[in-house]
Design an enzyme around this catalytic site. Sequence first.
Site, PDB file in Angstrom:
ATOM      1  N   PRO A  76      49.036 -23.695  -7.970  1.00 25.87           N
ATOM      2  CA  PRO A  76      50.413 -23.343  -8.087  1.00 25.87           C
ATOM      3  C   PRO A  76      50.604 -22.139  -6.933  1.00 25.87           C
ATOM      4  O   PRO A  76      51.638 -22.061  -6.382  1.00 25.87           O
ATOM      5  CB  PRO A  76      50.523 -22.790  -9.568  1.00 25.87           C
ATOM      6  CG  PRO A  76      49.342 -22.568 -10.045  1.00 25.87           C
ATOM      7  CD  PRO A  76      48.271 -23.594  -9.450  1.00 25.87           C
TER       8      PRO A  76
ATOM      9  N   SER B  58      37.028 -26.580 -12.642  1.00 25.53           N
ATOM     10  CA  SER B  58      36.663 -27.118 -11.505  1.00 25.53           C
ATOM     11  C   SER B  58      34.739 -27.334 -11.573  1.00 25.53           C
ATOM     12  O   SER B  58      34.690 -28.323 -11.383  1.00 25.53           O
ATOM     13  CB  SER B  58      36.670 -26.035 -10.316  1.00 25.53           C
ATOM     14  OG  SER B  58      37.974 -25.462 -10.309  1.00 25.53           O
TER      15      SER B  58
ATOM     16  N   HIS C  66      44.072 -25.158  24.124  1.00 21.13           N
ATOM     17  CA  HIS C  66      45.118 -24.380  24.508  1.00 21.13           C
ATOM     18  C   HIS C  66      46.572 -24.905  24.420  1.00 21.13           C
ATOM     19  O   HIS C  66      46.557 -26.088  24.585  1.00 21.13           O
ATOM     20  CB  HIS C  66      44.947 -23.941  26.205  1.00 21.13           C
ATOM     21  CG  HIS C  66      45.782 -22.853  26.730  1.00 21.13           C
ATOM     22  ND1 HIS C  66      45.845 -21.618  26.128  1.00 21.13           N
ATOM     23  CD2 HIS C  66      47.005 -22.934  27.397  1.00 21.13           C
ATOM     24  CE1 HIS C  66      46.905 -20.855  26.981  1.00 21.13           C
ATOM     25  NE2 HIS C  66      47.427 -21.804  27.599  1.00 21.13           N
TER      26      HIS C  66
HETATM   27  P1  FAD Z   1      38.002 -22.681 -14.922  1.00 19.40           P
HETATM   28  O1  FAD Z   1      38.515 -23.516 -13.913  1.00 19.40           O
HETATM   29  O2  FAD Z   1      38.444 -21.432 -15.695  1.00 19.40           O
HETATM   30  O3  FAD Z   1      37.634 -23.767 -16.083  1.00 19.40           O
HETATM   31  C1  FAD Z   1      37.253 -23.310 -17.385  1.00 19.40           C
HETATM   32  C2  FAD Z   1      37.903 -23.944 -18.371  1.00 19.40           C
HETATM   33  O4  FAD Z   1      37.249 -23.995 -19.645  1.00 19.40           O
HETATM   34  C3  FAD Z   1      38.882 -23.486 -18.987  1.00 19.40           C
HETATM   35  O5  FAD Z   1      40.165 -24.534 -18.801  1.00 19.40           O
HETATM   36  C4  FAD Z   1      39.146 -22.762 -20.196  1.00 19.40           C
HETATM   37  O6  FAD Z   1      40.309 -22.710 -20.981  1.00 19.40           O
HETATM   38  C5  FAD Z   1      38.147 -23.700 -20.872  1.00 19.40           C
HETATM   39  N1  FAD Z   1      37.322 -23.030 -21.820  1.00 19.40           N
HETATM   40  C6  FAD Z   1      36.750 -21.731 -21.865  1.00 19.40           C
HETATM   41  N2  FAD Z   1      36.228 -21.484 -23.117  1.00 19.40           N
HETATM   42  C7  FAD Z   1      36.188 -22.792 -23.740  1.00 19.40           C
HETATM   43  C8  FAD Z   1      35.500 -23.219 -25.014  1.00 19.40           C
HETATM   44  N3  FAD Z   1      34.847 -22.067 -25.787  1.00 19.40           N
HETATM   45  N4  FAD Z   1      35.702 -24.453 -25.394  1.00 19.40           N
HETATM   46  C9  FAD Z   1      36.413 -25.256 -24.553  1.00 19.40           C
HETATM   47  N5  FAD Z   1      36.955 -24.962 -23.543  1.00 19.40           N
HETATM   48  C10 FAD Z   1      36.826 -23.731 -23.149  1.00 19.40           C
HETATM   49  N6  FAD Z   1      39.748 -20.275  -6.086  1.00 19.40           N
HETATM   50  C11 FAD Z   1      39.781 -20.895  -4.667  1.00 19.40           C
HETATM   51  O7  FAD Z   1      38.635 -21.478  -4.167  1.00 19.40           O
HETATM   52  N7  FAD Z   1      40.709 -20.677  -3.846  1.00 19.40           N
HETATM   53  C12 FAD Z   1      41.869 -20.051  -4.482  1.00 19.40           C
HETATM   54  O8  FAD Z   1      42.839 -20.103  -3.518  1.00 19.40           O
HETATM   55  C13 FAD Z   1      41.941 -19.629  -5.604  1.00 19.40           C
HETATM   56  N8  FAD Z   1      43.130 -19.013  -6.048  1.00 19.40           N
HETATM   57  C14 FAD Z   1      43.042 -18.662  -7.296  1.00 19.40           C
HETATM   58  C15 FAD Z   1      44.323 -17.970  -7.762  1.00 19.40           C
HETATM   59  C16 FAD Z   1      44.275 -17.357  -8.827  1.00 19.40           C
HETATM   60  C17 FAD Z   1      45.584 -16.701  -9.275  1.00 19.40           C
HETATM   61  C18 FAD Z   1      43.202 -17.346  -9.770  1.00 19.40           C
HETATM   62  C19 FAD Z   1      43.297 -16.735 -11.159  1.00 19.40           C
HETATM   63  C20 FAD Z   1      41.906 -17.890  -9.296  1.00 19.40           C
HETATM   64  C21 FAD Z   1      41.892 -18.494  -8.159  1.00 19.40           C
HETATM   65  N9  FAD Z   1      40.802 -19.153  -7.734  1.00 19.40           N
HETATM   66  C22 FAD Z   1      40.869 -19.702  -6.344  1.00 19.40           C
HETATM   67  C23 FAD Z   1      39.514 -19.212  -8.651  1.00 19.40           C
HETATM   68  C24 FAD Z   1      39.334 -20.425  -9.068  1.00 19.40           C
HETATM   69  O9  FAD Z   1      40.452 -20.975  -9.885  1.00 19.40           O
HETATM   70  C25 FAD Z   1      38.023 -20.419  -9.881  1.00 19.40           C
HETATM   71  O10 FAD Z   1      36.943 -20.086  -9.090  1.00 19.40           O
HETATM   72  C26 FAD Z   1      37.813 -21.812 -10.526  1.00 19.40           C
HETATM   73  O11 FAD Z   1      38.755 -22.265 -11.254  1.00 19.40           O
HETATM   74  C27 FAD Z   1      36.509 -21.619 -11.435  1.00 19.40           C
HETATM   75  O12 FAD Z   1      36.227 -22.703 -12.113  1.00 19.40           O
HETATM   76  P2  FAD Z   1      35.380 -22.843 -13.378  1.00 19.40           P
HETATM   77  O13 FAD Z   1      35.247 -24.306 -13.632  1.00 19.40           O
HETATM   78  O14 FAD Z   1      34.101 -21.816 -13.263  1.00 19.40           O
HETATM   79  O15 FAD Z   1      36.334 -22.043 -14.590  1.00 19.40           O
END
Ligand code: FAD
Length: 520
Positions: free
Chosen positions: A68, A24, A494
């Site tokens: 999902p 994200s 309502h």
């Molecule tokens: P991520 O989306 O986790 O992306 C990080 C990416 O970096 C991953 O693809 C990872 O594999 C990759 N990566 C890591 N290290 C490396 C590396 N060294 N080199 C290359 N790639 C790498 N949030 C909501 O707002 N609403 C919800 O309903 C909600 N439901 C959720 C349900 C579940 C079961 C879970 C687990 C989470 C949920 N979340 C929800 C939280 C949301 O998914 C996260 O807050 C969000 O995805 C965070 O985004 P991010 O970019 O920080 O990390």
Amino acid sequence: MKVTKAMLKAETLSFDIAIVGGGSGGLSIAKQMSGGSAKIVVFDFVKPSPKGSVWGLGGTCTNVGCIPKKIFHTAGIMKDQLQLYSGMGMDVELKSLEFGNLTKNVQNYIKSLNFLNRTMLMKGEIKYFNELATFYDKETIISSKNPQTLIHLLQGEEVKPEDYNVIKFKQAVIAIGGRPVMPKIPGIEHAISSDDVFFLKQLPKKALIVGGGYIAHECGCYLKHLGSDVTIITRGRFMRQFDDQVAERLHGKFQESGLKFSGDTTPLEIVKNGDKLSLKAAKKSEKGEENISFDDFDIILFAIAREPVTKDLNLNSAFDGQVNVMKDGRFKGMFKNEKERLAENLYAVGDCLEDVPQLTPVAIRAGRILSGRLEQRLNGIDKEHPPLNYELFPTTVFTSPEYSYSGFSEQQAIEKYGKDKVICYHREGSAYEKALSDTDKTTYFKIVCLKEKDEPILGMHFVGPNAGEVMQGFYVAMTTGLTKKALDETYGIHPICAEDFIDLNKLSTNPDCGKSTCCS
Ligand code: FAD
């Protein structure tokens, strides 16, 4: 031993911005900056879960999180709502539930989202490597499809040039998210995590879920409503990060719906008997601690915590110990203070940050804000970014019933402003759409206010159908300074659930709370 420059491929690619992590946060920056003048590269790589689950571009939200989860939650609600039909004079019967088909359809849908993400990068002329990235030095990243290759490289061992890539960057963003934490107890290899649950081909007859937070409860609820016999256990209290009063009510509702719970329970060991699993645990009670066993489960799912895999990034060595990494692998401070960065040309967004709500919209918004700053730095301007307000964010817990809130819980408000400055109102209502059924119709509303002129609203809480849809609009009003007075002076619509937010007049501190004279 550090890899020498000579060992790195002579041919390296150069980029203005390198984004490590295509979830994200990372993709939000890529989207925002695509089509501009900056040369951008995105690395995204998923190390398989211990059970072997892997997925495509888009990070946690798209693949093993929000998306999902929402579909499985909806399936659970649809099955549950079959109870509403007979009251409406309709004779409806569920002939079968092919759980394997549900999983397959969800996975196919996710693949289409992975494809859209790749297309977005391609159209924006953003280079994408489906490779694990690690920092070699303050301006170099090395990446490979094989994590071992990077270890060999960093240890100074010889590696075939075609097995890895080297890129130079001007600025880099870490957006690596988090992965589930599995405790080191005997038999843990038999357990699964939320990374695996969306790949199950069969609905477990009996599911044991370990965890007290929203992920454990959401998984528990949808499995229960689809037909599993579900028990949730946790080491301490359930849902302790939410408003106490709401958490207690929700738990009552979950129990009424057939979910089983065991608090103060610490997992000790998993034992496999044929294709069934048992969990040995220690349960604290007034009498002391006793050993108990949870037997005959088809799955044991751990949802106890999530942590970023920061050690893969080789930051300490690449940035000469300059980057402040917390014990749990998170980074401190970004977006609390407008000047924050991890090092001169290094930033972070999303779940890998300390003390930040781990939510997709938070990661996306941080990414958008950071994009502006990165763009300006490329033009030689180091302008600060506005800090983000983490106190006032909305979110929804997709359980049955759903719970959505914005801002403070009662206990958080008291902690910040003091008991004398906080006043809370609440009420139970009824969902008219369920009027003709025997199912639970109750809804719940609570507002947390400052005891000042017009009573500014610090927190809003709603339990009921489509809770998130209801809360989104109220949240916007809260960001512009919503007060109880203003809320009371609006017209309701309502007959809908959300109209009960208007004119709340029962104090949540009423000692009669819980009796029919109080909030119901
Ligand atoms: P991520 O989306 O986790 O992306 C990080 C990416 O970096 C991953 O693809 C990872 O594999 C990759 N990566 C890591 N290290 C490396 C590396 N060294 N080199 C290359 N790639 C790498 N949030 C909501 O707002 N609403 C919800 O309903 C909600 N439901 C959720 C349900 C579940 C079961 C879970 C687990 C989470 C949920 N979340 C929800 C939280 C949301 O998914 C996260 O807050 C969000 O995805 C965070 O985004 P991010 O970019 O920080 O990390």
